[in-house]
Design a protein around this motif. Structure first.
Motif, PDB file in Angstrom:
ATOM      1  N   ARG A 171       2.737   6.295   4.368  1.00  0.00           N
ATOM      2  CA  ARG A 171       1.583   5.465   4.740  1.00  0.00           C
ATOM      3  C   ARG A 171       1.746   4.903   6.154  1.00  0.00           C
ATOM      4  N   ILE A 172       2.971   4.553   6.520  1.00  0.00           N
ATOM      5  CA  ILE A 172       3.216   4.032   7.873  1.00  0.00           C
ATOM      6  C   ILE A 172       3.000   5.136   8.905  1.00  0.00           C
ATOM      7  N   SER A 173       3.537   6.327   8.647  1.00  0.00           N
ATOM      8  CA  SER A 173       3.374   7.403   9.629  1.00  0.00           C
ATOM      9  C   SER A 173       1.909   7.812   9.759  1.00  0.00           C
ATOM     10  N   ALA A 174       1.122   7.666   8.690  1.00  0.00           N
ATOM     11  CA  ALA A 174      -0.312   8.003   8.746  1.00  0.00           C
ATOM     12  C   ALA A 174      -1.056   7.111   9.747  1.00  0.00           C
ATOM     13  N   ILE A 175      -0.605   5.867   9.898  1.00  0.00           N
ATOM     14  CA  ILE A 175      -1.230   4.950  10.874  1.00  0.00           C
ATOM     15  C   ILE A 175      -1.109   5.539  12.281  1.00  0.00           C
TER      16      ILE A 175
ATOM     17  N   GLN B  86      -2.243  -3.165  11.920  1.00  0.00           N
ATOM     18  CA  GLN B  86      -2.428  -2.168  10.863  1.00  0.00           C
ATOM     19  C   GLN B  86      -1.197  -2.070   9.963  1.00  0.00           C
ATOM     20  N   LEU B  87      -0.013  -2.119  10.576  1.00  0.00           N
ATOM     21  CA  LEU B  87       1.225  -2.036   9.790  1.00  0.00           C
ATOM     22  C   LEU B  87       1.326  -3.203   8.825  1.00  0.00           C
ATOM     23  N   GLU B  88       1.010  -4.399   9.321  1.00  0.00           N
ATOM     24  CA  GLU B  88       1.175  -5.587   8.488  1.00  0.00           C
ATOM     25  C   GLU B  88       0.112  -5.696   7.389  1.00  0.00           C
ATOM     26  N   LYS B  89      -0.943  -4.868   7.467  1.00  0.00           N
ATOM     27  CA  LYS B  89      -1.940  -4.828   6.397  1.00  0.00           C
ATOM     28  C   LYS B  89      -1.444  -4.011   5.199  1.00  0.00           C
ATOM     29  N   GLN B  90      -0.413  -3.200   5.417  1.00  0.00           N
ATOM     30  CA  GLN B  90       0.139  -2.398   4.322  1.00  0.00           C
ATOM     31  C   GLN B  90       0.793  -3.338   3.316  1.00  0.00           C
ATOM     32  N   ILE B  91       0.509  -3.138   2.041  1.00  0.00           N
ATOM     33  CA  ILE B  91       0.991  -4.048   0.990  1.00  0.00           C
ATOM     34  C   ILE B  91       2.512  -4.194   1.003  1.00  0.00           C
ATOM     35  N   GLU B  92       3.227  -3.076   1.184  1.00  0.00           N
ATOM     36  CA  GLU B  92       4.699  -3.137   1.125  1.00  0.00           C
ATOM     37  C   GLU B  92       5.343  -3.702   2.387  1.00  0.00           C
TER      38      GLU B  92
ATOM     39  N   TYR C  44       9.968  -4.314   8.312  1.00  0.00           N
ATOM     40  CA  TYR C  44      10.673  -4.728   7.103  1.00  0.00           C
ATOM     41  C   TYR C  44       9.741  -4.479   5.924  1.00  0.00           C
ATOM     42  N   THR C  45      10.200  -3.693   4.948  1.00  0.00           N
ATOM     43  CA  THR C  45       9.341  -3.287   3.838  1.00  0.00           C
ATOM     44  C   THR C  45      10.044  -3.425   2.494  1.00  0.00           C
ATOM     45  N   GLU C  46       9.219  -3.466   1.465  1.00  0.00           N
ATOM     46  CA  GLU C  46       9.741  -3.282   0.118  1.00  0.00           C
ATOM     47  C   GLU C  46      10.112  -1.805   0.027  1.00  0.00           C
ATOM     48  N   ASN C  47      11.100  -1.496  -0.787  1.00  0.00           N
ATOM     49  CA  ASN C  47      11.580  -0.128  -0.881  1.00  0.00           C
ATOM     50  C   ASN C  47      10.770   0.640  -1.922  1.00  0.00           C
ATOM     51  N   ASN C  48       9.547   1.030  -1.570  1.00  0.00           N
ATOM     52  CA  ASN C  48       8.647   1.716  -2.497  1.00  0.00           C
ATOM     53  C   ASN C  48       8.434   3.168  -2.087  1.00  0.00           C
ATOM     54  N   ILE C  49       8.162   4.001  -3.078  1.00  0.00           N
ATOM     55  CA  ILE C  49       7.873   5.411  -2.817  1.00  0.00           C
ATOM     56  C   ILE C  49       6.590   5.513  -2.000  1.00  0.00           C
ATOM     57  N   GLY C  50       6.611   6.332  -0.945  1.00  0.00           N
ATOM     58  CA  GLY C  50       5.416   6.609  -0.157  1.00  0.00           C
ATOM     59  C   GLY C  50       5.162   5.671   1.002  1.00  0.00           C
TER      60      GLY C  50
ATOM     61  N   LYS D  79      18.664  -8.477   1.113  1.00  0.00           N
ATOM     62  CA  LYS D  79      18.776  -7.694  -0.126  1.00  0.00           C
ATOM     63  C   LYS D  79      17.413  -7.161  -0.563  1.00  0.00           C
ATOM     64  N   SER D  80      17.370  -5.926  -0.997  1.00  0.00           N
ATOM     65  CA  SER D  80      16.192  -5.225  -1.523  1.00  0.00           C
ATOM     66  C   SER D  80      15.052  -5.073  -0.499  1.00  0.00           C
ATOM     67  N   VAL D  81      15.355  -5.229   0.779  1.00  0.00           N
ATOM     68  CA  VAL D  81      14.360  -5.013   1.834  1.00  0.00           C
ATOM     69  C   VAL D  81      14.867  -3.896   2.745  1.00  0.00           C
ATOM     70  N   SER D  82      14.015  -2.910   2.991  1.00  0.00           N
ATOM     71  CA  SER D  82      14.374  -1.805   3.889  1.00  0.00           C
ATOM     72  C   SER D  82      13.873  -2.108   5.294  1.00  0.00           C
TER      73      SER D  82
END
Length: 176
Positions: free
Chosen positions: A23-27, A68-74, A13-19, A46-49
């Motif tokens: 960043r997730i696939s790079a992990i 690692q995923l949960e360390k991502q800001i979004e 579950y993420t914020e809908n931000n560019i990139g 609402k507003s969560v992808s």
């Protein structure tokens, strides 16, 4: 002891931000782990992808990646499940020659037995839609391949958990 590889469905579950997908696939890329399928859609909040990934790795790898995923800001929250804990489907479309419908009785039998449906017909081609497991989609592909597939596309896995996943409440508490 080395744990064995198995298939995991990861719901992120993420914020809908560019990139964010990059960043997730790079992990996974850094660990040389192949993502077998990916699907991104809006979620029940609402507003969560929701990004749904399918990977084949060990449980130890899965736990490290989740951290690692949960360390991502979004990333708001990430979950992983084995196949037995989810209800999942893939969708696909086949584009085939219209001649097959009129000149080939086997095609009608394949359509009926595979629980697929014709969603578009014109003089040159028809489009067949199928939802099901990866195995069901691949079986239909092999049956139709003998007759000539003009185009084929398959979605990534979409999945819901069998058990209640009170993610809405969890996300609400995180937002507060």
């Amino acid at each position: 002891m080395m744990s064995k590889k198995q298939t995991y469905t990861i719901s992120i579950y993420t914020e809908n931000n560019i990139g964010v997908l990059n960043r997730i696939s790079a992990i996974f890329q850094r660990r040389h782990i192949n993502i077998e399928s990916v699907n991104v859609s809006k979620s029940e909040i609402k507003s969560v992808s929701r990004i749904t990934l399918l990977v084949r790795i060990t449980e130890d790898q899965m736990k490290k990646i989740l951290g690692q995923l949960e360390k991502q800001i979004e990333v708001i929250k990430a979950f992983y499940h084995v196949d037995e804990d989810t209800i999942y489907q893939e969708s696909c479309l086949f584009k085939l020659s219209s001649d097959l419908l009129t000149e080939n009785d086997e095609i009608q039998r394949i359509i009926n037995s595979s629980k697929s449906r014709v969603i578009n017909i014109n003089k040159d081609f028809f489009v067949l839609e199928k939802s099901g497991t990866k195995e069901e989609v691949e079986e239909l592909y092999h049956l139709l391949d003998k007759h000539g597939i003009m185009q084929f596309v398959r979605s990534g896995r979409i999945a819901v958990t069998k058990e209640e996943m009170p993610v809405s409440e969890l996300l609400e508490s995180i937002k507060e």
